[in-house]
Design a protein around this motif. Structure first.
Motif, short mmCIF file in Angstrom:
data_model
loop_
_atom_site.label_atom_id
_atom_site.label_comp_id
_atom_site.label_asym_id
_atom_site.label_seq_id
_atom_site.Cartn_x
_atom_site.Cartn_y
_atom_site.Cartn_z
N VAL A 362 -21.52 -23.86 28.14
CA VAL A 362 -21.07 -23.31 26.86
C VAL A 362 -19.73 -22.63 27.05
N ALA A 363 -18.81 -22.85 26.11
CA ALA A 363 -17.52 -22.16 26.12
C ALA A 363 -17.23 -21.64 24.73
N LEU A 364 -16.71 -20.42 24.66
CA LEU A 364 -16.30 -19.83 23.39
C LEU A 364 -14.81 -20.06 23.20
N SER A 365 -14.43 -20.41 21.98
CA SER A 365 -13.04 -20.74 21.65
C SER A 365 -12.54 -19.83 20.54
N GLY A 366 -11.22 -19.81 20.35
CA GLY A 366 -10.62 -18.95 19.32
C GLY A 366 -10.27 -19.67 18.05
N ASP A 367 -10.77 -20.86 17.83
CA ASP A 367 -10.43 -21.62 16.62
C ASP A 367 -10.88 -20.89 15.36
N GLY A 368 -10.09 -21.01 14.31
CA GLY A 368 -10.41 -20.42 13.01
C GLY A 368 -9.58 -19.20 12.66
N GLY A 369 -9.00 -18.53 13.65
CA GLY A 369 -8.24 -17.32 13.36
C GLY A 369 -7.01 -17.58 12.52
N ASP A 370 -6.29 -18.67 12.81
CA ASP A 370 -5.09 -18.98 12.04
C ASP A 370 -5.40 -19.23 10.58
N GLU A 371 -6.47 -19.97 10.33
CA GLU A 371 -6.80 -20.34 8.96
C GLU A 371 -7.34 -19.16 8.15
N LEU A 372 -8.07 -18.27 8.79
CA LEU A 372 -8.66 -17.14 8.07
C LEU A 372 -7.69 -15.99 7.84
N PHE A 373 -6.74 -15.80 8.77
CA PHE A 373 -5.91 -14.59 8.73
C PHE A 373 -4.42 -14.91 8.62
N ALA A 509 -12.47 -12.76 3.91
CA ALA A 509 -12.29 -13.05 2.49
C ALA A 509 -11.95 -11.82 1.68
N ARG A 510 -12.22 -10.64 2.22
CA ARG A 510 -11.96 -9.38 1.51
C ARG A 510 -10.59 -8.78 1.84
N VAL A 511 -9.90 -9.34 2.82
CA VAL A 511 -8.66 -8.73 3.31
C VAL A 511 -7.46 -9.21 2.50
N ASP A 512 -6.61 -8.26 2.12
CA ASP A 512 -5.37 -8.58 1.42
C ASP A 512 -4.43 -9.33 2.36
N TRP A 513 -3.78 -10.36 1.85
CA TRP A 513 -2.93 -11.18 2.71
C TRP A 513 -1.76 -10.39 3.30
N ARG A 514 -1.31 -9.36 2.60
CA ARG A 514 -0.20 -8.56 3.11
C ARG A 514 -0.59 -7.74 4.33
N SER A 515 -1.89 -7.56 4.55
CA SER A 515 -2.37 -6.88 5.74
C SER A 515 -2.56 -7.84 6.91
N CYS A 516 -2.27 -9.13 6.66
CA CYS A 516 -2.39 -10.15 7.70
C CYS A 516 -1.06 -10.79 8.05
N LEU A 517 -0.18 -10.92 7.05
CA LEU A 517 1.06 -11.67 7.23
C LEU A 517 2.26 -10.79 6.89
N ASP A 518 3.16 -10.63 7.85
CA ASP A 518 4.40 -9.89 7.64
C ASP A 518 5.52 -10.91 7.46
N LEU A 519 5.98 -11.07 6.22
CA LEU A 519 7.01 -12.06 5.94
C LEU A 519 8.36 -11.69 6.55
N ARG A 520 8.57 -10.42 6.82
CA ARG A 520 9.87 -10.01 7.35
C ARG A 520 10.08 -10.48 8.78
N ASP A 521 9.08 -10.29 9.62
CA ASP A 521 9.27 -10.70 11.02
C ASP A 521 8.50 -11.97 11.37
N GLY A 522 7.89 -12.60 10.35
CA GLY A 522 7.26 -13.89 10.58
C GLY A 522 6.03 -13.84 11.48
N ARG A 523 5.24 -12.77 11.37
CA ARG A 523 4.02 -12.66 12.17
C ARG A 523 2.80 -12.69 11.28
N GLY A 524 1.79 -13.46 11.68
CA GLY A 524 0.53 -13.50 10.98
C GLY A 524 -0.59 -12.95 11.84
N LYS A 525 -1.81 -13.00 11.31
CA LYS A 525 -3.01 -12.56 12.03
C LYS A 525 -2.91 -11.10 12.50
#
Length: 623
Positions: A362-373, A509-525
């Motif tokens: 069994v291995a745990l992976s980090g898939d899904g973070g980009d799409e959710l956040f 699903a409850r998180v505001d997108w502005r708390s995940c994505l900073d358009l100024r410096d191009g960082r998400g999650k």
């Protein structure tokens, strides 16, 4: 993690030949090398199973699993992580269990709660549940589509399987034509999203849905979970970060349940290091983590992964690959993909899965973070920064300014002139440019009219951000999960994705997108970055993941393969080819005029799939 298949006949007739069932079951042997099972009900139903033993390693976990009275039968692929809580609830209702794993809990939950049980499951699964009294087969798939299930629904009955090459091996496949819609989707997106498939009358069951078919041919469908297109956010800033961190920690701990060794994939990005950090925090010994490096290429992230491993105290296993290994892995990639698939990151995913399988199940992976956040910062940001330009109707903008370009300036989009944000987003996910498609194929199939994945004509930033997240979760993530399932299962490795845990999704699903994505410096999650920051100081800023130098490969070992597979043929899956256009495409890439590796791999992968899977099936040869 396992493989399942089965059949429900609509008409009385001869029982399915045992040799056919054995062959279909053998195709999924890598999904389940530990055990095999077959159950028949008279002549009209059979269920087959291959087991990769993870929980309850005893014979009590054998499938197909039947209830004590013999009325209900189940084959189940996956894991339900909250099975202990469900078991307790069922025991309080008087249910007595004979095993300690999750399969019997799933069986009894379906018996007692019917299809409403599906929404209670927190896990990844594909299942078939047969009621002998009602002569009805229920198929169901998990909320995010982590585990696949395909089916063929024809005049003679229902056949289902974990892999599409099993569909090709079934006698009912004979005579089914290529689906123009399925082929059109593949040529643009590099995969075929559910419910479509590459042949007519065949389908992939959609995530979060179920299908019930009776022996009389009655068909019912239902949806028990759908990711919200828009949900008003109520988590922002520090509260959002705290809620996400807690949900991820709980999900990782929940998904570490196992009766066999487990480890983690480790890239140089954010998501898999976060999962590994949470695993290490919950473990009593160093967690073994696996990384694939690309031998000094610009895509090599092994140094960043090694730095993470050292800081987190992981037991790090690193293996490098070189360009000359492309041909060595090509057969494995084609064999693992039972249907057309053009995500070339399956190469390193296969490599890291094979590496992990040497000492883990069994291995745990980090898939899904980009799409959710909102992790694809460039893709999201380039649209959101210009969303207001779409405020006016397209016909009015066109009348004022003529047909103008609304691309973000990237090389791969410079010819696109899309009228809506939805179309722009579709362009960003298209692996072959429209003009290339029109040049290579004499008459390429058009985009299917019934596929609404990219139908969006809004502009308001909040609604647009939510729609973009929904689109990535519903569309792009489906391709990622197919890749992970195929690569893991080809190596008999169960890959779990705790960032797609039901609790994490509910919080996201409850998180505001502005708390995940900073358009100024191009960082998400941002919440995931903050959570990782509790375990380690320095983080990578760029979007990272296991990657390969595909552009270099097509100027090297894959150049000859492309010529051998495609340049000598006149058609591909029934579509006439323009060979001079194919030659120009390859030449433009080889000379460095353009990076056309995505288009080249999409075409080559389709040709290889045709030769490996489709042509033998059409000729009646073993797949």
């Amino acid at each position: 993690m396992c493989g399942i298949s089965g059949e429900l006949q609509f008409h009385d007739g001869p029982a399915r030949d045992a040799a056919v069932i054995d062959h279909i079951s053998a195709l999924m042997a890598r999904r389940g090398p530990d055990d095999a099972g077959l159950w028949r009900d008279a002549d009209h139903v059979w269920l087959a199973f291959r087991r990769l033993a993870i929980l309850d390693l005893s014979p009590a976990g054998h499938q197909p699993m039947l209830t004590a009275d013999g009325r209900y039968a189940l084959v189940f692929n996956g894991e339900v992580y909250n099975f202990a809580e469900l078991r307790g609830e069922l025991e309080r209702r008087g249910v007595a269990f004979r095993s300690s794993g999750d399969t019997e809990v799933v069986l009894q939950a379906l018996v007692h709660w019917g299809t409403s049980a599906l929404d209670r499951f927190n896990g990844m699964f594909a299942l078939a549940f047969y009621d002998r009294r009602e002569r009805a087969m229920l198929l169901a798939r998990d909320h995010a589509g982590i585990k696949p299930i395909y089916y063929l629904l024809g005049d003679d009955g229902l056949f289902f399987a974990s892999q599409y090459d099993q569909i090709l091996a079934h006698p009912w496949r004979a005579g089914l034509p290529v689906s123009a819609d399925g082929l059109a989707l593949y040529l643009r997106l590099g995969y075929i999203p559910a419910p479509q498939a590459i042949l007519e009358r065949t389908h992939m069951l959609e995530p979060g849905s179920w299908l019930r078919v009776t022996a009389e041919g009655r068909v019912n469908r239902g949806v028990y979970y759908a990711f919200p297109v828009f949900q008003p956010p109520d988590l922002r800033g520090e509260a959002a970060h705290e809620a996400v961190a807690a949900a991820v920690a709980a999900a990782v701990k929940r998904q570490m349940i196992s009766d066999v060794p487990l480890g983690a994939f480790l890239s140089g990005g954010i998501d898999s290091p976060l999962v590994a950090a949470k695993m290490q925090a919950a473990a009593d010994r160093p967690v073994r983590a696996y990384t694939i490096g690309s031998a000094g290429s610009p895509f090599d992230e092994s140094a960043a992964a090694a730095a993470y491993a050292g800081a987190l105290g992981l037991d790090h296993v690193l293996e490098q690959f070189t360009p000359d290994q492309a041909l060595d892995w090509l057969d494995d990639v084609v064999a693992a993909c039972g249907e057309p698939f053009a995500d070339h990151s399956i190469f390193p995913t296969l490599m890291v899965s094979q590496l992990a399988r040497r000492d883990m199940t069994v291995a745990l992976s980090g898939d899904g973070g980009d799409e959710l956040f909102w992790g694809y910062a460039e893709r999201f940001g380039s649209i959101l920064r210009r969303a207001a330009e779409f405020r006016e109707p397209y016909w009015l903008r066109s009348a004022r300014a003529g047909v103008r370009r609304v691309a973000d300036g990237g090389d791969e989009h410079r010819y696109l002139r899309w009228p809506t944000i939805g179309d722009w987003q579709r362009g960003k996910h298209s692996l072959i440019l429209p003009e290339t498609l029109a040049a290579v194929f004499v008459e390429p199939p058009p985009w299917p009219t019934g596929v609404t994945l990219y139908d969006y004509d809004g502009w308001q930033p909040d609604a647009t951000a939510q729609w973009l997240r929904w689109n990535e979760f519903t569309g792009h993530l489906a391709k990622v999960l197919l890749k992970v399932d195929r690569a893991g299962m080809a190596n008999s490795l169960e890959v779990r994705v705790p960032l797609l845990d039901r609790e994490v999704i509910a919080v996201a699903a409850r998180v505001d997108w502005r708390s995940c994505l900073d358009l100024r410096d191009g960082r998400g999650k941002l919440p995931l970055r903050r959570a990782l920051g509790r375990h380690i100081g320095a983080q990578t800023q760029a979007k990272r993941g296991f990657q390969i130098p595909m552009a270099e490969w097509f100027r090297g070992p894959l150049h000859v393969v492309f010529g051998d597979v495609l340049l000598g043929r006149d058609e591909l899956l029934g579509l006439p080819l323009n060979r001079p256009a194919l030659e120009r495409l390859l030449a433009d890439h080889t000379t460095g005029r353009e990076d056309l590796s995505r288009s080249l791999w999409s075409l080559l992968s389709l040709g290889l799939w045709n030769d490996r899977h489709l042509e033998p099936a059409m000729a009646g040869r073993p797949v």
